[in-house]
Scaffold this motif. Structure first.
Motif, PDB file in Angstrom:
ATOM      1  N   LYS A  76       0.851  -1.193   0.000  1.00  0.00           N
ATOM      2  CA  LYS A  76       0.000   0.000   0.000  1.00  0.00           C
ATOM      3  C   LYS A  76       0.884   1.240   0.000  1.00  0.00           C
ATOM      4  N   ARG A  77       2.048   1.111   0.604  1.00  0.00           N
ATOM      5  CA  ARG A  77       3.033   2.194   0.658  1.00  0.00           C
ATOM      6  C   ARG A  77       4.395   1.581   0.369  1.00  0.00           C
ATOM      7  N   LEU A  78       5.234   2.345  -0.320  1.00  0.00           N
ATOM      8  CA  LEU A  78       6.547   1.848  -0.703  1.00  0.00           C
ATOM      9  C   LEU A  78       7.512   3.014  -0.697  1.00  0.00           C
ATOM     10  N   GLY A  79       8.632   2.848  -0.014  1.00  0.00           N
ATOM     11  CA  GLY A  79       9.625   3.917   0.046  1.00  0.00           C
ATOM     12  C   GLY A  79      11.027   3.367   0.054  1.00  0.00           C
ATOM     13  N   HIS A  80      11.989   4.245  -0.224  1.00  0.00           N
ATOM     14  CA  HIS A  80      13.390   3.849  -0.176  1.00  0.00           C
ATOM     15  C   HIS A  80      13.811   3.684   1.284  1.00  0.00           C
ATOM     16  N   ASP A  81      14.676   2.747   1.533  1.00  0.00           N
ATOM     17  CA  ASP A  81      15.184   2.470   2.876  1.00  0.00           C
ATOM     18  C   ASP A  81      16.292   3.467   3.192  1.00  0.00           C
ATOM     19  N   VAL A  82      16.017   4.423   4.085  1.00  0.00           N
ATOM     20  CA  VAL A  82      16.996   5.471   4.383  1.00  0.00           C
ATOM     21  C   VAL A  82      18.248   4.936   5.076  1.00  0.00           C
ATOM     22  N   ALA A  83      18.181   3.748   5.646  1.00  0.00           N
ATOM     23  CA  ALA A  83      19.369   3.164   6.275  1.00  0.00           C
ATOM     24  C   ALA A  83      20.356   2.659   5.223  1.00  0.00           C
ATOM     25  N   ARG A  84      19.885   2.466   3.988  1.00  0.00           N
ATOM     26  CA  ARG A  84      20.731   1.895   2.938  1.00  0.00           C
ATOM     27  C   ARG A  84      20.792   2.730   1.668  1.00  0.00           C
ATOM     28  N   THR A  85      20.063   3.837   1.613  1.00  0.00           N
ATOM     29  CA  THR A  85      19.953   4.617   0.377  1.00  0.00           C
ATOM     30  C   THR A  85      20.220   6.088   0.637  1.00  0.00           C
ATOM     31  N   ILE A  86      20.978   6.718  -0.245  1.00  0.00           N
ATOM     32  CA  ILE A  86      21.150   8.161  -0.216  1.00  0.00           C
ATOM     33  C   ILE A  86      20.331   8.702  -1.384  1.00  0.00           C
ATOM     34  N   TYR A  87      19.444   9.625  -1.109  1.00  0.00           N
ATOM     35  CA  TYR A  87      18.586  10.182  -2.152  1.00  0.00           C
ATOM     36  C   TYR A  87      18.211  11.604  -1.786  1.00  0.00           C
ATOM     37  N   THR A  88      17.538  12.287  -2.683  1.00  0.00           N
ATOM     38  CA  THR A  88      17.110  13.649  -2.419  1.00  0.00           C
ATOM     39  C   THR A  88      15.598  13.678  -2.232  1.00  0.00           C
TER      40      THR A  88
END
Length: 165
Positions: A102-114
């Motif tokens: 239902k919700r999907l996001g990047h894992d901030v513990a493993r991903t650098i993004y803006t």
């Protein structure tokens, strides 16, 4: 009031994501996902165990956004539920399960993004309570404020690392 919870799944996108459409015309995001497993030893060390692979799906507008945002090898966190299914193929019953996000996001513990923090605006929608229109801000500060009229420029994004998150 009780806190409502959902099942969650974290891992990495193991296949190139696919976008298709259901017979009703709804968008459907599909990706094969991997989940790394570790065994903890008595001395506190860890050994990587066998990686498991699963199907992840998402529907409608969220599916279209996921298809735009995710690529093979991205780390993710999903909220949703497990959907068991079965169908007939060549006279045999095939069973399986998929994780419906239902919700999907990047894992901030493993991903650098803006993160783009500009507000989305719909035509003819008044600002929310407590948000001053540009004219009020100009009067209060004496500075000119430009209203956004289109997509934000690329520079509007702020690196997450810079935010201390």
């Amino acid at each position: 009031m009780a806190i409502r919870t959902q099942e969650s799944l974290s891992g990495f996108i193991a296949s190139d994501p696919q976008l298709s459409f259901t017979s009703k015309g709804d968008a459907k995001f599909y990706a094969r996902v991997g989940r790394e497993h570790y065994v903890r030893h008595d001395d506190g060390s860890f050994t990587q165990d066998e990686t498991s692979f699963h199907d992840l799906v998402m529907y409608r507008r969220s599916a279209e956004r996921a298809y735009e945002q995710f690529a093979k090898a991205d780390s993710f966190i999903a909220e949703g539920y497990i959907h068991p299914y079965s169908y007939e193929k060549d006279g045999q019953t095939v069973t399986g399960e998929e994780f419906v996000a239902k919700r999907l996001g990047h894992d901030v513990a493993r991903t650098i993004y803006t993160v783009d923090r500009t507000r989305r605006q719909a035509a003819g929608v008044e600002p929310a309570a407590g948000i001053a229109p540009a004219a009020s801000v100009e009067q209060a500060t004496g500075q000119s404020v430009a209203e956004p009229i289109g997509p934000p420029p690329a520079a509007a994004s702020t690196p997450v690392a810079a935010l201390g998150l």
